[in-house]
Design a protein around this motif. Structure first.
Motif, PDB file in Angstrom:
ATOM      1  N   ALA A 188      56.045  96.742  11.361  1.00 25.83           N
ATOM      2  CA  ALA A 188      56.236  97.400   9.915  1.00 25.83           C
ATOM      3  C   ALA A 188      54.933  97.036   9.077  1.00 25.83           C
ATOM      4  O   ALA A 188      54.455  95.951   9.164  1.00 25.83           O
ATOM      5  CB  ALA A 188      57.730  96.875   9.478  1.00 25.83           C
ATOM      6  N   ASP A 189      54.898  97.596   8.055  1.00 25.19           N
ATOM      7  CA  ASP A 189      53.961  97.043   7.021  1.00 25.19           C
ATOM      8  C   ASP A 189      54.507  95.981   6.392  1.00 25.19           C
ATOM      9  O   ASP A 189      55.642  95.931   5.828  1.00 25.19           O
ATOM     10  CB  ASP A 189      53.542  98.221   5.986  1.00 25.19           C
TER      11      ASP A 189
ATOM     12  N   ARG B  83      66.083  97.400   8.881  1.00 27.32           N
ATOM     13  CA  ARG B  83      64.901  97.940   9.923  1.00 27.32           C
ATOM     14  C   ARG B  83      64.986  97.449  11.195  1.00 27.32           C
ATOM     15  O   ARG B  83      64.799  98.313  12.376  1.00 27.32           O
ATOM     16  CB  ARG B  83      63.808  97.175   9.107  1.00 27.32           C
TER      17      ARG B  83
ATOM     18  N   ARG C  18      61.529 102.347   6.629  1.00 25.70           N
ATOM     19  CA  ARG C  18      60.154 102.000   7.121  1.00 25.70           C
ATOM     20  C   ARG C  18      60.312 102.196   8.650  1.00 25.70           C
ATOM     21  O   ARG C  18      59.398 102.352   9.337  1.00 25.70           O
ATOM     22  CB  ARG C  18      60.245 100.261   6.754  1.00 25.70           C
ATOM     23  N   ARG C  19      61.626 101.775   9.195  1.00 26.70           N
ATOM     24  CA  ARG C  19      61.623 101.955  10.471  1.00 26.70           C
ATOM     25  C   ARG C  19      61.455 103.225  11.044  1.00 26.70           C
ATOM     26  O   ARG C  19      60.860 103.483  12.146  1.00 26.70           O
ATOM     27  CB  ARG C  19      63.376 101.696  11.081  1.00 26.70           C
TER      28      ARG C  19
ATOM     29  N   ASP D 188      57.620 103.441  11.079  1.00 25.64           N
ATOM     30  CA  ASP D 188      56.975 102.987  12.352  1.00 25.64           C
ATOM     31  C   ASP D 188      57.370 103.868  13.463  1.00 25.64           C
ATOM     32  O   ASP D 188      56.231 103.921  14.291  1.00 25.64           O
ATOM     33  CB  ASP D 188      57.772 101.538  12.564  1.00 25.64           C
TER      34      ASP D 188
END
Length: 384
Positions: free
Chosen positions: A2-3, A80, A254-255, A258
């Motif tokens: 993740a970022d 996440r 986010r997940r 990704d």
């Protein structure tokens, strides 16, 4: 991966960055193969593990203050990695938030050490069958009888219902009509007249229940805060935790991003990675934009509250509305980019699709957030 660049934003201090890094490592080690078969048992175990690791220390107010950026970072990180882990942490905070902010010293001594260590599970009992988001329309009663209050009525869609050891509960005490006639109470499980009327099943399994109270007696010392101030107690807690719902949605998004990046980089179409298709790049760009925009709104709300604002009603409503709606869109596109695998039972894309949907409903549905934002915007304009 993740970022993590958002941690360099000026919203955060070094202690927030250190916590996020430590929790990410802990979650990667402990949550990767979490068994969801027995939801109740898994939630109990998660609360114990989070307590033993010290993360539940952050779930309530410390020295009378809630660090909302910390709450949001924890929820984003846990979501996440695993939605049930986020749920376990969040409900512990929501269930004890009112105690840590408004409780007497005796109430804090009795429950906060237990809930923060993971030895007791907490719940927040506000919603009723006929009222939903209209909290002022609650009909459950708490009638004073000597040194006791007598509870009668039902609560429903109560997270941790059936496994909680203590409930922050709201009932009508009748000081005035509507919102001004509600009070808050600390109610332990297992009292005579307190029963779990129904366990509720959802598309993303969590411990949920309908609670029924029939002439259930609690001592007057169970009152949380002042009589008739229960609505203010509830809104103060929700004002804070509404931002953390947005953070959880951000974690799911986010997940999903990704997983979509991994999928499109490794899946080949006509001898080239799926990512090379311009249409796919457009979808990835939309997903990344939604994630960053949601993060800005989430951490603006959290920073504003931590900077001393007494209420963040408008900021929290904006964060929740935008982050949950856009996370739904990001997750849906993640499913699309995974093709058939995206709807295969047990696949991460399918699990995220089920987990994200409820966040647009609980702690104030999306349409309710729009009403809040509009009213707050009008009030601010009239004050100028």
């Amino acid at each position: 991966m993740a970022d993590r660049s958002f941690l360099d934003w000026p919203f955060f201090e070094d202690r927030h960055r250190a916590l996020a890094d430590a929790l990410d490592g802990w979650a990667a080690e402990r949550l990767g193969d979490l068994d969801h078969a027995d939801t109740d048992a898994t939630c109990r175990a998660l609360v114990r593990h989070l307590g033993a690791a010290g993360y539940l220390e952050h779930s309530g107010a410390m020295d009378g203050q809630l660090d909302v950026r910390t709450l949001c970072l924890i929820r984003e990180t846990l979501a996440r990695h695993d939605g049930l882990a986020d749920f376990a942490f969040a409900m512990q905070g929501l269930g004890t938030g009112a105690i840590s902010l408004f409780g007497t010293e005796a109430q804090k001594r009795e429950w906060l050490p237990l809930t923060r260590s993971g030895q007791a599970i907490a719940a927040f009992a506000l919603t009723e069958p006929q009222s939903g988001s209209d909290v002022a329309n609650s009909t459950m009663t708490a009638v004073r009888d000597g040194g006791d209050y007598v509870l009668n009525g039902e609560k429903t869609w109560i997270s941790n219902g059936g496994i909680a050891d203590v409930y922050t509960l709201f009932a009508r005490t009748g000081e005035a009509p509507g919102a001004k006639g509600l009070s808050a109470f600390v109610v332990p499980a297992g009292l005579p007249g307190f029963e779990i009327a129904e366990r509720l099943e959802t598309i993303a399994p969590h411990p949920l229940a309908t609670l029924r109270f029939t002439d259930c007696r609690i001592p007057a010392s169970a009152l949380l805060g002042e009589p008739g101030r229960g609505f203010a107690v509830a809104m103060s807690v929700l004002d804070v935790f509404r931002s953390t719902v947005a953070a959880a949605a951000l974690g799911f998004a986010r997940r999903a991003l990704d997983e979509a990046l991994d999928r499109t980089a490794t899946r080949t179409v006509q001898g080239a990675p799926l990512f090379d298709l311009q249409m796919v790049q457009g979808h990835i760009a939309d997903m990344a934009l939604d994630v960053d925009a949601a993060a800005l709104l989430v951490y603006r709300a959290a920073w504003t509250r931590d900077s001393g604002a007494p209420r963040i009603t408008r900021e929290a409503a904006m964060a929740k509305l935008f982050a949950t709606d856009r996370a739904q869109r990001v997750v849906d596109m993640g499913v699309q980019l995974h093709g058939g695998d995206g709807v295969r039972s047990g696949h991460i894309a399918e699990r995220l699709y089920r987990e994200i949907r409820a966040l647009r409903i609980y702690e104030g549905a999306s349409d309710v957030q729009k009403v809040i934002i509009a009213r707050q915007t009008l009030a601010a304009d009239q004050d100028r």
